[in-house]
Design a protein around this motif. Structure first.
Motif, PDB file in Angstrom:
ATOM      1  N   LEU A   1     -58.083 -66.471 -97.784  1.00 38.04           N
ATOM      2  CA  LEU A   1     -56.919 -66.692 -96.733  1.00 38.04           C
ATOM      3  C   LEU A   1     -57.155 -66.132 -95.368  1.00 38.04           C
ATOM      4  CD1 LEU A   1     -54.250 -67.999 -96.927  1.00 38.04           C
ATOM      5  CD2 LEU A   1     -53.302 -65.853 -97.502  1.00 38.04           C
ATOM      6  N   LEU A   2     -57.778 -64.984 -95.321  1.00 43.66           N
ATOM      7  CA  LEU A   2     -57.978 -64.544 -93.867  1.00 43.66           C
ATOM      8  C   LEU A   2     -58.990 -65.189 -93.334  1.00 43.66           C
ATOM      9  CD1 LEU A   2     -57.648 -62.275 -91.889  1.00 43.66           C
ATOM     10  CD2 LEU A   2     -59.412 -60.887 -93.047  1.00 43.66           C
ATOM     11  N   VAL A   3     -60.087 -65.764 -93.837  1.00 42.45           N
ATOM     12  CA  VAL A   3     -61.042 -66.418 -93.118  1.00 42.45           C
ATOM     13  C   VAL A   3     -60.548 -67.982 -92.822  1.00 42.45           C
ATOM     14  CG1 VAL A   3     -63.338 -67.801 -93.502  1.00 42.45           C
ATOM     15  CG2 VAL A   3     -62.997 -65.233 -94.185  1.00 42.45           C
ATOM     16  N   VAL A   4     -59.752 -68.480 -93.711  1.00 45.59           N
ATOM     17  CA  VAL A   4     -59.330 -69.908 -93.489  1.00 45.59           C
ATOM     18  C   VAL A   4     -58.238 -69.882 -92.279  1.00 45.59           C
ATOM     19  CG1 VAL A   4     -58.002 -71.839 -94.267  1.00 45.59           C
ATOM     20  CG2 VAL A   4     -59.676 -70.589 -95.742  1.00 45.59           C
ATOM     21  N   THR A   5     -57.474 -68.845 -92.252  1.00 52.68           N
ATOM     22  CA  THR A   5     -56.410 -68.614 -91.389  1.00 52.68           C
ATOM     23  C   THR A   5     -56.989 -68.370 -89.970  1.00 52.68           C
ATOM     24  OG1 THR A   5     -54.855 -67.561 -92.881  1.00 52.68           O
ATOM     25  CG2 THR A   5     -54.495 -67.317 -90.542  1.00 52.68           C
ATOM     26  N   LEU A   6     -58.043 -67.452 -89.906  1.00 55.31           N
ATOM     27  CA  LEU A   6     -58.697 -67.256 -88.602  1.00 55.31           C
ATOM     28  C   LEU A   6     -59.379 -68.418 -88.085  1.00 55.31           C
ATOM     29  CD1 LEU A   6     -59.866 -63.435 -89.004  1.00 55.31           C
ATOM     30  CD2 LEU A   6     -58.260 -64.332 -87.580  1.00 55.31           C
ATOM     31  N   LEU A   7     -59.934 -69.227 -88.962  1.00 57.82           N
ATOM     32  CA  LEU A   7     -60.802 -70.421 -88.359  1.00 57.82           C
ATOM     33  C   LEU A   7     -59.647 -71.475 -88.256  1.00 57.82           C
ATOM     34  CD1 LEU A   7     -63.394 -70.760 -91.292  1.00 57.82           C
ATOM     35  CD2 LEU A   7     -63.580 -70.270 -88.910  1.00 57.82           C
ATOM     36  N   VAL A   8     -58.372 -71.576 -88.794  1.00 56.45           N
ATOM     37  CA  VAL A   8     -57.683 -72.593 -88.217  1.00 56.45           C
ATOM     38  C   VAL A   8     -57.014 -72.029 -86.919  1.00 56.45           C
ATOM     39  CG1 VAL A   8     -55.242 -73.392 -88.983  1.00 56.45           C
ATOM     40  CG2 VAL A   8     -56.991 -73.252 -90.681  1.00 56.45           C
ATOM     41  N   ILE A   9     -56.592 -70.848 -86.815  1.00 56.26           N
ATOM     42  CA  ILE A   9     -56.148 -70.432 -85.415  1.00 56.26           C
ATOM     43  C   ILE A   9     -57.267 -70.538 -84.185  1.00 56.26           C
ATOM     44  CG2 ILE A   9     -55.691 -68.284 -84.125  1.00 56.26           C
ATOM     45  CD1 ILE A   9     -54.535 -67.156 -86.655  1.00 56.26           C
ATOM     46  N   ALA A  10     -58.637 -70.431 -84.689  1.00 58.53           N
ATOM     47  CA  ALA A  10     -59.591 -70.649 -83.610  1.00 58.53           C
ATOM     48  C   ALA A  10     -59.592 -72.058 -83.219  1.00 58.53           C
ATOM     49  CB  ALA A  10     -60.988 -70.118 -83.768  1.00 58.53           C
ATOM     50  N   ALA A  11     -59.549 -73.092 -84.163  1.00 58.98           N
ATOM     51  CA  ALA A  11     -59.851 -74.461 -84.159  1.00 58.98           C
ATOM     52  C   ALA A  11     -58.554 -75.075 -83.408  1.00 58.98           C
ATOM     53  CB  ALA A  11     -60.013 -75.191 -85.277  1.00 58.98           C
ATOM     54  N   GLY A  12     -57.373 -74.334 -84.039  1.00 59.54           N
ATOM     55  CA  GLY A  12     -55.995 -75.058 -83.521  1.00 59.54           C
ATOM     56  C   GLY A  12     -55.740 -74.633 -82.060  1.00 59.54           C
ATOM     57  N   ARG A  13     -56.082 -73.476 -81.638  1.00 64.76           N
ATOM     58  CA  ARG A  13     -55.893 -73.240 -80.136  1.00 64.76           C
ATOM     59  C   ARG A  13     -56.850 -73.979 -79.292  1.00 64.76           C
ATOM     60  NH1 ARG A  13     -55.582 -66.708 -79.308  1.00 64.76           N
ATOM     61  NH2 ARG A  13     -55.127 -67.543 -76.865  1.00 64.76           N
ATOM     62  N   SER A  14     -58.175 -74.164 -79.573  1.00 65.16           N
ATOM     63  CA  SER A  14     -58.796 -74.837 -78.954  1.00 65.16           C
ATOM     64  C   SER A  14     -58.517 -76.389 -78.575  1.00 65.16           C
ATOM     65  CB  SER A  14     -60.413 -75.134 -79.370  1.00 65.16           C
ATOM     66  OG  SER A  14     -60.299 -75.727 -80.442  1.00 65.16           O
ATOM     67  N   VAL A  15     -57.908 -76.925 -79.760  1.00 66.06           N
ATOM     68  CA  VAL A  15     -57.237 -78.277 -79.614  1.00 66.06           C
ATOM     69  C   VAL A  15     -55.984 -78.221 -78.882  1.00 66.06           C
ATOM     70  CG1 VAL A  15     -56.112 -80.162 -80.834  1.00 66.06           C
ATOM     71  CG2 VAL A  15     -58.191 -78.915 -81.867  1.00 66.06           C
ATOM     72  N   ILE A  16     -55.208 -77.221 -78.705  1.00 62.98           N
ATOM     73  CA  ILE A  16     -53.739 -77.175 -77.857  1.00 62.98           C
ATOM     74  C   ILE A  16     -54.212 -76.930 -76.590  1.00 62.98           C
ATOM     75  CG2 ILE A  16     -51.761 -75.820 -77.758  1.00 62.98           C
ATOM     76  CD1 ILE A  16     -51.774 -75.293 -80.567  1.00 62.98           C
ATOM     77  N   ASP A  17     -55.133 -76.278 -76.303  1.00 60.29           N
ATOM     78  CA  ASP A  17     -55.346 -75.540 -74.862  1.00 60.29           C
ATOM     79  C   ASP A  17     -56.409 -76.651 -74.166  1.00 60.29           C
ATOM     80  OD1 ASP A  17     -54.393 -73.245 -75.330  1.00 60.29           O
ATOM     81  OD2 ASP A  17     -56.234 -72.033 -75.554  1.00 60.29           O
ATOM     82  N   GLN A  18     -57.186 -77.599 -74.933  1.00 63.30           N
ATOM     83  CA  GLN A  18     -58.092 -78.624 -74.454  1.00 63.30           C
ATOM     84  C   GLN A  18     -59.013 -78.146 -73.530  1.00 63.30           C
ATOM     85  OE1 GLN A  18     -57.740 -82.189 -75.426  1.00 63.30           O
ATOM     86  NE2 GLN A  18     -56.790 -81.358 -77.026  1.00 63.30           N
ATOM     87  N   GLY A  19     -59.510 -77.004 -73.798  1.00 63.41           N
ATOM     88  CA  GLY A  19     -60.400 -76.401 -72.819  1.00 63.41           C
ATOM     89  C   GLY A  19     -61.811 -76.999 -73.053  1.00 63.41           C
ATOM     90  N   PRO A  20     -62.879 -76.747 -71.884  1.00 62.22           N
ATOM     91  CA  PRO A  20     -64.058 -77.258 -72.072  1.00 62.22           C
ATOM     92  C   PRO A  20     -64.862 -77.086 -73.364  1.00 62.22           C
ATOM     93  CG  PRO A  20     -63.953 -75.266 -70.260  1.00 62.22           C
ATOM     94  CD  PRO A  20     -62.532 -75.742 -71.003  1.00 62.22           C
ATOM     95  N   GLY A  21     -65.316 -78.172 -73.740  1.00 64.39           N
ATOM     96  CA  GLY A  21     -66.018 -78.198 -75.369  1.00 64.39           C
ATOM     97  C   GLY A  21     -65.265 -77.713 -76.168  1.00 64.39           C
ATOM     98  N   TRP A  22     -63.882 -77.905 -76.541  1.00 66.16           N
ATOM     99  CA  TRP A  22     -63.110 -78.019 -77.386  1.00 66.16           C
ATOM    100  C   TRP A  22     -63.528 -78.251 -78.673  1.00 66.16           C
ATOM    101  CZ3 TRP A  22     -60.268 -81.570 -80.039  1.00 66.16           C
ATOM    102  CH2 TRP A  22     -60.204 -82.918 -79.376  1.00 66.16           C
ATOM    103  N   PRO A  23     -64.116 -79.842 -78.815  1.00 66.67           N
ATOM    104  CA  PRO A  23     -64.484 -80.452 -79.897  1.00 66.67           C
ATOM    105  C   PRO A  23     -65.747 -79.591 -80.442  1.00 66.67           C
ATOM    106  CG  PRO A  23     -64.139 -81.814 -78.186  1.00 66.67           C
ATOM    107  CD  PRO A  23     -64.257 -80.801 -77.425  1.00 66.67           C
TER     108      PRO A  23
END
Length: 437
Positions: free
Chosen positions: A33-55
């Protein structure tokens, strides 16, 4: 994780037996659960921020998740090289994600548990150190200024993970040791119960042997003597005496009936029939009268002092010793007279059986019996049985005899034991034996 490494027998996701232990299973699911949560947070924040190279961040997080899931699905018992290759691939994929987003740094905490669990302790500590260094480098990569907090965070996380894993392993090792001790204790209890059962069986066999010798065997011997005398009374060459023969046969029948009663009593482990509804003094008088009538030996009973109320085990022992001694007198001594004396004093109670028979050499009898147990049927077993009965109630049996000089058998029992209650006789006997030792 469900994989078990041969070098590290315990850890947060360790399996034991056919399936993971409840605690280990809970820790494993918590780690997932910890690994999945951290991965979702990392991917989710990149999608929300739309930073360079977020895909690429989304692809990297997905790749890390896929590699981690492959390890979670590994079969239990997979060889160590495959596990190490999987860890290397997981950390490599994470390194790529770490270069893309600082949010991947927090996955290092989960990797600490994996490395400490799947690798031997030295290799695990080294891998944790390298992972900590990679996390610190990731912080420095994504921050313009390098601060002490970038070092303290990963180092503190590594320390917490090491303390948690090693503490869990120590607790699990102690629990396993206690489990083994409990199993050994159960085995020891089972062996002790077996030994006690065997000892009880042997004691019961000895008790039955004494009962049979002192009652049934003596009674059958009396029946044999009576029937043999009746046969001589019917011998035409000596003159037929029907009246005497009938009297002897009646005595034999009565003896057989008494032995049948005794046999039933022995089976039910009850007190002797002679003691069931009378005192020890009356029972000894009847034994003497019966022995005199069946054997032709003049047997007389004497009471010295006032008979106290004795414990049932003591009364049984004294009565059986008297029966055994008179049985030996009838079979082996050739005596014409025997005296049974019960003496009650303040300090002790004694029973004496004295006859005027041919006597014997006691040391020689016991020595011969020890060398050849089969000769016990001539008297050795009877004396051993009487001695054993006396010892069971804290008494001492002595035998005095000489060839041509008759035999005297005496048993002495402390009044403290003889007058105790039935329940306390055994404990008093044990105390006497302990003082003797």
């Amino acid at each position: 994780m469900t994989h078990v490494d041969a070098h590290q027998p315990s850890g947060p996701a360790h399996s034991s037996g056919p399936g993971p232990a409840p605690v280990a299973s809970a820790l494993a699911w918590g780690l997932h659960l910890l690994v999945v949560t951290l991965l979702v947070i990392a991917a989710g924040r990149s999608v929300i921020d739309q930073g360079p190279g977020w895909p690429w961040v989304v692809v990297g997080a997905s790749s890390v998740g896929v590699v981690y899931a492959l390890g979670a699905r590994m079969p239990v018992g997979l060889s160590t090289p495959w596990v190490r290759w999987w860890l290397a691939l997981l950390l490599g994929t994470w390194g790529v994600l770490l270069a893309l987003t600082p949010d991947a740094i927090y996955l290092a905490f989960a990797w600490f548990f994996l490395l400490l669990h799947h690798l031997p302790r030295p290799a695990g500590l080294a891998a944790v150190s390298l992972t900590t260094a990679a996390a610190i480098a990731g912080f420095a990569w994504h921050r313009e200024t390098f601060t002490a907090a970038m070092v303290i965070g990963p180092v503190l996380g590594a320390a917490v993970a090491i303390a948690t894993v090693f503490g869990y392993q120590a607790l699990r090792a102690e629990s396993e040791q206690r489990r083994r001790l409990i199993l050994e204790l159960d085995c020891t209890r089972a062996e002790l119960a077996t030994v006690q059962h065997r000892s009880g069986v042997l004691d019961e066999r000895e008790r039955l042997a004494r009962e049979i010798h002192d009652t049934l065997a003596q009674g059958l011997s009396s029946i044999q003597l009576l029937l043999r005398a009746a046969g001589r009374s019917l011998d035409p060459e000596r003159g037929v005496d029907l009246v005497r023969a009938a009297g002897l046969v009646e005595q034999a029948r009565q003896a057989a009936q008494d032995n049948l009663v005794e046999a039933r009593r022995v089976v039910r482990a009850l007190a002797p029939a002679d003691l069931e509804e009378s005192t020890l003094t009356a029972a000894l008088e009847r034994v003497c009268d019966t022995a005199s009538a069946r054997t032709g030996i003049a047997v007389t009973f004497h009471l010295v002092g006032q008979a106290p109320d004795l414990a049932t085990p003591v009364e049984v022992a004294l009565l059986r010793i008297a029966q055994g001694a008179l049985g030996n007198t009838a079979q082996h001594s050739g005596a014409s007279r025997a005296d049974v004396t019960l003496t009650c004093m303040d300090a002790e109670v004694t029973l004496d059986v004295v006859d005027d028979g041919r006597g014997f050499d006691p040391p020689s009898l016991f020595r011969d019996h020890a060398e050849e147990s089969g000769r016990g049927a001539t008297g050795g077993f009877g004396l051993r049985s009487m001695r054993s009965r006396a010892a069971d109630v804290g008494g001492v049996l002595s035998v005095e005899s000489r060839v041509g000089g008759g035999t005297a058998i005496s048993v002495r029992i402390d009044t403290e034991v003889a007058s105790a209650t039935d329940d306390t006789v055994t404990s008093l006997v044990e105390q006497i034996r302990a003082r003797a030792r």
